[in-house]
Design a protein around this motif. Sequence first.
Motif, mmCIF file in Angstrom:
data_model
loop_
_atom_site.group_PDB
_atom_site.id
_atom_site.type_symbol
_atom_site.label_atom_id
_atom_site.label_comp_id
_atom_site.label_asym_id
_atom_site.label_seq_id
_atom_site.Cartn_x
_atom_site.Cartn_y
_atom_site.Cartn_z
ATOM 1 N N LEU A 146 0.832 -1.205 0.000
ATOM 2 C CA LEU A 146 0.000 0.000 0.000
ATOM 3 C C LEU A 146 0.868 1.258 0.000
ATOM 4 O O LEU A 146 0.513 2.263 -0.629
ATOM 5 C CB LEU A 146 -0.929 -0.001 1.219
ATOM 6 C CG LEU A 146 -1.941 -1.154 1.269
ATOM 7 C CD1 LEU A 146 -2.758 -1.085 2.552
ATOM 8 C CD2 LEU A 146 -2.861 -1.132 0.050
ATOM 9 N N LYS A 147 1.984 1.195 0.674
ATOM 10 C CA LYS A 147 2.937 2.312 0.654
ATOM 11 C C LYS A 147 3.475 2.520 -0.753
ATOM 12 O O LYS A 147 3.632 3.671 -1.208
ATOM 13 C CB LYS A 147 4.089 2.007 1.628
ATOM 14 C CG LYS A 147 5.270 2.962 1.569
ATOM 15 C CD LYS A 147 4.917 4.332 2.107
ATOM 16 C CE LYS A 147 6.135 5.233 2.130
ATOM 17 N NZ LYS A 147 5.804 6.605 2.586
ATOM 18 N N LEU A 183 -13.249 4.487 4.613
ATOM 19 C CA LEU A 183 -11.942 4.941 4.137
ATOM 20 C C LEU A 183 -10.911 4.831 5.258
ATOM 21 O O LEU A 183 -11.113 5.364 6.352
ATOM 22 C CB LEU A 183 -12.039 6.386 3.656
ATOM 23 C CG LEU A 183 -10.753 6.993 3.072
ATOM 24 C CD1 LEU A 183 -10.365 6.288 1.780
ATOM 25 C CD2 LEU A 183 -10.936 8.496 2.834
ATOM 26 N N VAL A 184 -9.814 4.136 4.962
ATOM 27 C CA VAL A 184 -8.732 4.001 5.939
ATOM 28 C C VAL A 184 -7.758 5.163 5.793
ATOM 29 O O VAL A 184 -7.332 5.774 6.767
ATOM 30 C CB VAL A 184 -7.969 2.673 5.729
ATOM 31 C CG1 VAL A 184 -6.828 2.549 6.742
ATOM 32 C CG2 VAL A 184 -8.913 1.495 5.850
ATOM 33 N N MET A 185 -7.420 5.495 4.557
ATOM 34 C CA MET A 185 -6.504 6.602 4.275
ATOM 35 C C MET A 185 -6.632 7.004 2.818
ATOM 36 O O MET A 185 -7.029 6.187 1.975
ATOM 37 C CB MET A 185 -5.060 6.198 4.583
ATOM 38 C CG MET A 185 -4.525 5.050 3.730
ATOM 39 S SD MET A 185 -2.921 4.443 4.280
ATOM 40 C CE MET A 185 -3.377 3.648 5.814
ATOM 41 N N ASP A 186 -6.322 8.263 2.535
ATOM 42 C CA ASP A 186 -6.317 8.707 1.148
ATOM 43 C C ASP A 186 -4.924 8.508 0.569
ATOM 44 O O ASP A 186 -4.004 8.030 1.257
ATOM 45 C CB ASP A 186 -6.778 10.163 1.027
ATOM 46 C CG ASP A 186 -5.923 11.133 1.848
ATOM 47 O OD1 ASP A 186 -4.723 10.832 2.095
ATOM 48 O OD2 ASP A 186 -6.440 12.201 2.233
ATOM 49 N N GLY A 187 -4.738 8.882 -0.693
ATOM 50 C CA GLY A 187 -3.456 8.659 -1.342
ATOM 51 C C GLY A 187 -2.310 9.400 -0.683
ATOM 52 O O GLY A 187 -1.198 8.867 -0.564
ATOM 53 N N ALA A 188 -2.576 10.634 -0.243
ATOM 54 C CA ALA A 188 -1.523 11.431 0.396
ATOM 55 C C ALA A 188 -1.072 10.799 1.708
ATOM 56 O O ALA A 188 0.129 10.777 2.029
ATOM 57 C CB ALA A 188 -2.033 12.853 0.641
ATOM 58 N N ALA A 190 -1.294 7.584 2.455
ATOM 59 C CA ALA A 190 -0.565 6.357 2.130
ATOM 60 C C ALA A 190 0.862 6.675 1.706
ATOM 61 O O ALA A 190 1.801 5.932 2.020
ATOM 62 C CB ALA A 190 -1.286 5.604 1.018
ATOM 63 N N LYS A 191 1.035 7.769 1.011
ATOM 64 C CA LYS A 191 2.372 8.175 0.565
ATOM 65 C C LYS A 191 3.234 8.638 1.729
ATOM 66 O O LYS A 191 4.430 8.325 1.801
ATOM 67 C CB LYS A 191 2.242 9.296 -0.469
ATOM 68 C CG LYS A 191 3.568 9.803 -1.014
ATOM 69 C CD LYS A 191 3.362 10.897 -2.054
ATOM 70 C CE LYS A 191 4.704 11.396 -2.583
ATOM 71 N NZ LYS A 191 4.509 12.461 -3.618
ATOM 72 N N ALA A 192 2.632 9.367 2.669
ATOM 73 C CA ALA A 192 3.393 9.939 3.779
ATOM 74 C C ALA A 192 3.642 8.943 4.912
ATOM 75 O O ALA A 192 4.643 9.049 5.630
ATOM 76 C CB ALA A 192 2.655 11.163 4.331
ATOM 77 N N GLY A 193 2.755 7.967 5.087
ATOM 78 C CA GLY A 193 2.878 7.038 6.208
ATOM 79 C C GLY A 193 3.978 6.013 6.038
ATOM 80 O O GLY A 193 4.332 5.638 4.914
ATOM 81 N N THR A 194 4.509 5.539 7.158
ATOM 82 C CA THR A 194 5.480 4.449 7.131
ATOM 83 C C THR A 194 4.707 3.133 7.038
ATOM 84 O O THR A 194 3.508 3.081 7.354
ATOM 85 C CB THR A 194 6.335 4.442 8.403
ATOM 86 O OG1 THR A 194 5.489 4.135 9.530
ATOM 87 C CG2 THR A 194 7.010 5.791 8.621
ATOM 88 N N PRO A 195 5.365 2.045 6.622
ATOM 89 C CA PRO A 195 4.674 0.751 6.596
ATOM 90 C C PRO A 195 4.058 0.378 7.944
ATOM 91 O O PRO A 195 2.948 -0.179 7.988
ATOM 92 C CB PRO A 195 5.776 -0.224 6.179
ATOM 93 C CG PRO A 195 6.684 0.601 5.318
ATOM 94 C CD PRO A 195 6.703 1.955 5.993
#
Length: 294
Positions: A146-147, A183-188, A190-195
Amino acid sequence: MINKTRYVPHAPFWFITVLRYTIGLGLKLRFRIRPVGTEIFKRIRPPYVIVPTHHGVLDPFMVGYFVPKAVYWVTSDGNMRSTIMRFLLGFAGSIPKSKSIPDLETIGWIVNVIRKRKGVVGIFAEGTASWDGHTQAIIPSTAKLLKLLKVPVIAVLLKGSFSSQPRWSWNHRLGSMEIEFKLVMDGAQAKAGTPDEILSALTAAMEYDEEEWRVNHPVKYRGSGRAAWLELSLFMCPACGKVGTMRSRINRLSCTACGHAVRLSRDYKFQGIGTSKPLFKTIREWDLDRKSVV
C-alpha cells in the motif's frame, strides 16, 4: 499451472456487469445484504485498493456487487489450476498469488492495474478465511504494498458473513448481513505514512468480531446441519482436553472420549445436552481457549 509470461488480468465491462447482476444480485437478495457507507464511492475515484475481511469464497462477489468499478481480486493461484477456472477467473480480472511466497509478477500486475489502468484492486490482507468470525492478523507485507501504490485504501467489513458461510462448513445459512465500506486513508496519507503506520491504521479499521456484532444485530440463521464439520475448528474437547475426539452430527457436537455434548442454536450459542453443561457460550470463546492451550 499459469504461464505467467502470457497471463494478463483483464475484466471486460460487459462481463463484470453480467456477474454483478446475476451472481452479485442473487447473493444480495439471498443473504439479505444491507450496504453501509457506499456513499464513499461518490467521493473516491479510482485508482484505489479495497481490503475486506475474509470469511468465505463468496466474499468477492458480495463485495463486488456494491463497488461501481470492476475489482481485480488478488487470489490464490491454486484456484486457477484447471483450464476452466483459469479462464473464468482470468476473465473476471483475478490476479494470481502464490500463498506466503513473495511474487514479483503479482506485484507487477497490481501496479499495472493501479497506475496504468487506473483501476481497483481487491486484497484479502488476512490471507485466509477466519475460523471463528474475528479478524485475523494482517499480513505485514500488505502495508508495504500500500505504501508503494500510494492510493486510497478502503476497508470492507463483512458483518454476518461468517455466520452465513462459516469456513468449517459446506452449507450456507440464511439470515442477514451488512457490508460496511470505510476509508482508511487517502493517497496522500498512504504516501506519507510508514509501513508500520499503515499497518496499524489498517488493523484498527478492520478490527471486527462477529459475536460483538450479533449483540446489537440478533439474527437467527436458517439451515440444517449448523454444527456439521465444526470439529474441523473446535477439535479439542473442553471437558476432558482430548484432541481429535470431537464429532458433529446435524446441530450437535460431542466428544467420543468423555461424552461431553452441546447443541449449536440458530443464533450460534452453545446449549447443553443431557447432563452436559456448555463450558463456552460461543465458537469464539471455545476457539480462544483452544489456542491458549495448543
